[in-house]
Design a protein around this motif. Structure first.
Motif, PDB file in Angstrom:
ATOM      1  N   TYR A  91       0.812  -1.206   0.000  1.00  0.00           N
ATOM      2  CA  TYR A  91       0.000   0.000   0.000  1.00  0.00           C
ATOM      3  C   TYR A  91       0.854   1.270   0.000  1.00  0.00           C
ATOM      4  CZ  TYR A  91      -3.605  -3.377   0.838  1.00  0.00           C
ATOM      5  OH  TYR A  91      -4.437  -4.461   0.698  1.00  0.00           O
ATOM      6  N   GLU A  92       2.019   1.153  -0.600  1.00  0.00           N
ATOM      7  CA  GLU A  92       2.895   2.318  -0.733  1.00  0.00           C
ATOM      8  C   GLU A  92       3.349   2.424  -2.171  1.00  0.00           C
ATOM      9  OE1 GLU A  92       6.132   3.164   1.985  1.00  0.00           O
ATOM     10  OE2 GLU A  92       5.210   1.788   3.398  1.00  0.00           O
ATOM     11  N   ILE A  93       3.482   3.627  -2.633  1.00  0.00           N
ATOM     12  CA  ILE A  93       4.022   3.821  -3.979  1.00  0.00           C
ATOM     13  C   ILE A  93       5.148   4.851  -3.895  1.00  0.00           C
ATOM     14  CG2 ILE A  93       2.227   5.507  -4.628  1.00  0.00           C
ATOM     15  CD1 ILE A  93       2.457   4.314  -7.492  1.00  0.00           C
ATOM     16  N   PHE A  94       6.253   4.539  -4.530  1.00  0.00           N
ATOM     17  CA  PHE A  94       7.409   5.441  -4.521  1.00  0.00           C
ATOM     18  C   PHE A  94       7.466   6.176  -5.861  1.00  0.00           C
ATOM     19  CE2 PHE A  94       8.209   2.233  -1.414  1.00  0.00           C
ATOM     20  CZ  PHE A  94       8.740   2.945  -0.352  1.00  0.00           C
ATOM     21  N   MET A  95       7.312   7.473  -5.779  1.00  0.00           N
ATOM     22  CA  MET A  95       7.257   8.262  -7.021  1.00  0.00           C
ATOM     23  C   MET A  95       8.641   8.418  -7.661  1.00  0.00           C
ATOM     24  SD  MET A  95       4.149   8.903  -7.465  1.00  0.00           S
ATOM     25  CE  MET A  95       4.033  10.225  -8.618  1.00  0.00           C
ATOM     26  N   THR A 137       3.200  16.423  -8.186  1.00  0.00           N
ATOM     27  CA  THR A 137       4.625  16.377  -7.816  1.00  0.00           C
ATOM     28  C   THR A 137       5.196  15.038  -8.274  1.00  0.00           C
ATOM     29  OG1 THR A 137       4.088  17.681  -5.893  1.00  0.00           O
ATOM     30  CG2 THR A 137       6.223  16.600  -5.865  1.00  0.00           C
ATOM     31  N   LEU A 138       6.304  15.105  -8.985  1.00  0.00           N
ATOM     32  CA  LEU A 138       6.963  13.884  -9.475  1.00  0.00           C
ATOM     33  C   LEU A 138       8.415  13.906  -9.028  1.00  0.00           C
ATOM     34  CD1 LEU A 138       5.780  14.164 -13.195  1.00  0.00           C
ATOM     35  CD2 LEU A 138       4.613  12.951 -11.386  1.00  0.00           C
ATOM     36  N   SER A 139       9.034  12.733  -9.025  1.00  0.00           N
ATOM     37  CA  SER A 139      10.475  12.711  -8.753  1.00  0.00           C
ATOM     38  C   SER A 139      11.185  13.322  -9.956  1.00  0.00           C
ATOM     39  CB  SER A 139      10.938  11.274  -8.531  1.00  0.00           C
ATOM     40  OG  SER A 139      10.838  10.561  -9.742  1.00  0.00           O
ATOM     41  N   LEU A 175      11.493  10.915 -12.849  1.00  0.00           N
ATOM     42  CA  LEU A 175      10.224  10.692 -13.564  1.00  0.00           C
ATOM     43  C   LEU A 175       9.888  11.904 -14.425  1.00  0.00           C
ATOM     44  CD1 LEU A 175       7.754   8.913 -14.033  1.00  0.00           C
ATOM     45  CD2 LEU A 175       6.733   9.871 -11.995  1.00  0.00           C
ATOM     46  N   TRP A 229      -5.491  -1.011  -4.674  1.00  0.00           N
ATOM     47  CA  TRP A 229      -5.478   0.138  -3.753  1.00  0.00           C
ATOM     48  C   TRP A 229      -6.860   0.776  -3.596  1.00  0.00           C
ATOM     49  CZ3 TRP A 229      -1.071   2.084  -7.291  1.00  0.00           C
ATOM     50  CH2 TRP A 229       0.113   1.410  -6.976  1.00  0.00           C
ATOM     51  N   LEU A 257      -3.654   4.177   0.506  1.00  0.00           N
ATOM     52  CA  LEU A 257      -2.403   4.215  -0.265  1.00  0.00           C
ATOM     53  C   LEU A 257      -1.528   5.370   0.219  1.00  0.00           C
ATOM     54  CD1 LEU A 257      -0.674   3.295  -2.736  1.00  0.00           C
ATOM     55  CD2 LEU A 257      -1.983   4.916  -4.086  1.00  0.00           C
ATOM     56  N   LYS A 258      -0.248   5.052   0.452  1.00  0.00           N
ATOM     57  CA  LYS A 258       0.680   6.091   0.903  1.00  0.00           C
ATOM     58  C   LYS A 258       1.614   6.433  -0.261  1.00  0.00           C
ATOM     59  CE  LYS A 258       3.921   7.041   4.582  1.00  0.00           C
ATOM     60  NZ  LYS A 258       4.847   6.432   5.514  1.00  0.00           N
ATOM     61  N   ASN A 301       4.933   8.037  -1.487  1.00  0.00           N
ATOM     62  CA  ASN A 301       6.229   8.489  -0.974  1.00  0.00           C
ATOM     63  C   ASN A 301       6.980   9.256  -2.057  1.00  0.00           C
ATOM     64  OD1 ASN A 301       6.037   7.278   1.579  1.00  0.00           O
ATOM     65  ND2 ASN A 301       6.471   5.294   0.661  1.00  0.00           N
ATOM     66  N   TYR A 302       7.484  10.404  -1.669  1.00  0.00           N
ATOM     67  CA  TYR A 302       8.244  11.216  -2.620  1.00  0.00           C
ATOM     68  C   TYR A 302       9.711  11.227  -2.214  1.00  0.00           C
ATOM     69  CZ  TYR A 302       3.681  12.957  -4.059  1.00  0.00           C
ATOM     70  OH  TYR A 302       2.394  13.038  -4.514  1.00  0.00           O
ATOM     71  N   PRO A 303      10.613  11.226  -3.204  1.00  0.00           N
ATOM     72  CA  PRO A 303      12.029  11.356  -2.850  1.00  0.00           C
ATOM     73  C   PRO A 303      12.356  12.798  -2.454  1.00  0.00           C
ATOM     74  CG  PRO A 303      11.777  11.281  -5.223  1.00  0.00           C
ATOM     75  CD  PRO A 303      10.407  11.113  -4.646  1.00  0.00           C
ATOM     76  N   GLY A 356      -0.220  12.222 -10.651  1.00  0.00           N
ATOM     77  CA  GLY A 356       1.192  11.818 -10.543  1.00  0.00           C
ATOM     78  C   GLY A 356       1.346  10.310 -10.637  1.00  0.00           C
ATOM     79  N   ILE A 357       0.482   9.598  -9.924  1.00  0.00           N
ATOM     80  CA  ILE A 357       0.540   8.130  -9.941  1.00  0.00           C
ATOM     81  C   ILE A 357       0.237   7.600 -11.350  1.00  0.00           C
ATOM     82  CG2 ILE A 357      -0.587   6.026  -9.063  1.00  0.00           C
ATOM     83  CD1 ILE A 357      -0.936   7.542  -6.413  1.00  0.00           C
ATOM     84  N   LYS A 408       3.262   8.004 -13.542  1.00  0.00           N
ATOM     85  CA  LYS A 408       4.287   7.006 -13.206  1.00  0.00           C
ATOM     86  C   LYS A 408       3.901   5.626 -13.743  1.00  0.00           C
ATOM     87  CE  LYS A 408       6.373   4.516  -9.440  1.00  0.00           C
ATOM     88  NZ  LYS A 408       7.787   4.597  -9.667  1.00  0.00           N
ATOM     89  N   MET A 409       2.655   5.249 -13.473  1.00  0.00           N
ATOM     90  CA  MET A 409       2.244   3.886 -13.843  1.00  0.00           C
ATOM     91  C   MET A 409       2.148   3.701 -15.351  1.00  0.00           C
ATOM     92  SD  MET A 409       0.074   2.515 -10.758  1.00  0.00           S
ATOM     93  CE  MET A 409       0.376   0.941 -11.322  1.00  0.00           C
TER      94      MET A 409
END
Lengths: 98, 174
Positions: A94-98, B21-23, B26, B65, B86-87, B89-91, B125-126, B129-130
């Motif tokens: 349940y986590e996604i790393f952008m 917001t994207l890395s 990406l 999700w 759903l979490k 995470n951004y760098p 953003g998701i 990416k996907m």
């Protein structure tokens, strides 16, 4: 009863005198002022130092225990059932790393 | 709502800004892909989001999700409200992309974000990416939207995407 070949009264007397001398001489070398004031200030500092050290130790102990308890509570809350403490496995589904 | 005198009326087909917001990686990949497609970044990002939100490949991979139900093209995907949220995470290094959606497209993204229980911006953003990471989706996308390009450009896109997927497959962060 004998200490280092001396009787108890002699040993106590020598200990008191030597402590007094150490404090007085030590304080005379390090500072200025009246002898009685110097003794009080040195003794005060020693007591203050001891109290501070004890306080710090107790504080550290409490913090350590607090962290442990919090960690335990968190784990129990997450696992929940039967008061069993289990390590919570991190679920990356349940986590996604952008 | 009544307009004051002198205040101009807003357009009925006014577009809505979304700035996901994207890395940095990406974002770079999106810019490269847009350059190779010979289209502005905002248009490519918009297309990826809209096509991705109604693509079976993308929705199937996202359906795990879903916390609420989602409907697209007569397909009903069931959400499970009891599962964790759903979490995202951004760098440390991130960048933003500006996308302008039409009202109906924004509603589609909003529906998806509602199903995922996150914001429409994060959903966009998701989706970017996907979609960029999915080989199957890009193949379908290319057949629909990139067939007009020259063979040389298509080959360059192919090389770029193969390199991208290879990097992702090796476990490096996109």
């Amino acid at each position: 009863m004998k200490l280092f070949g001396l009787s108890l009264i002699d040993a106590t007397g020598i200990a008191v005198v030597s402590t007094y001398l150490v404090i007085v001489v030590g304080s005379a070398i390090s500072g200025k002022g009246d002898k009685s004031n110097i003794i009080f200030s040195v003794v005060g500092k020693m007591v203050k130092g001891a109290v501070n050290a004890a306080d710090k130790t107790i504080h550290n102990y409490i913090e350590e225990k607090d962290d442990e308890m919090l960690d335990k509570a968190r784990r129990v809350r997450k696992t929940g059932v039967g008061r069993k403490v289990k390590e919570v496995e991190k679920n990356n589904d349940y986590e996604i790393f952008m | 709502m009544k307009k004051r005198a002198g205040e101009s009326r807003s357009r009925s087909d006014k577009k809505i800004d979304v700035k996901p917001t994207l890395s940095i990686n990406l974002k770079d990949n999106l810019y490269t892909f847009a350059y190779l497609c010979d289209e502005p970044v905002k248009d490519v990002a918009e297309k990826l989001c809209i096509v991705g939100a109604t693509s079976k490949v993308i929705i199937d991979s996202m359906s795990k999700w879903f916390r609420r139900n989602y409907v697209y093209r007569n397909v009903f995907v069931v959400g499970h409200p009891e599962q964790p949220k759903l979490k995202v995470n951004y760098p440390k290094e991130t960048g933003k992309v500006t996308i302008r959606f039409k009202r109906e497209d924004y509603d589609l993204i909003s529906d998806l974000s509602h199903a995922l229980d996150i914001t429409p911006t994060a959903t966009a953003g998701i989706l970017i990416k996907m979609t960029l990471n999915s080989m199957e989706f890009i193949q379908q996308y290319a057949q629909e939207h990139l067939m007009h390009l020259s063979p040389e450009r298509k080959k360059r896109i192919d090389l770029f995407l193969n390199q991208l997927w290879k990097t992702n497959h090796e476990g490096k962060v996109l």
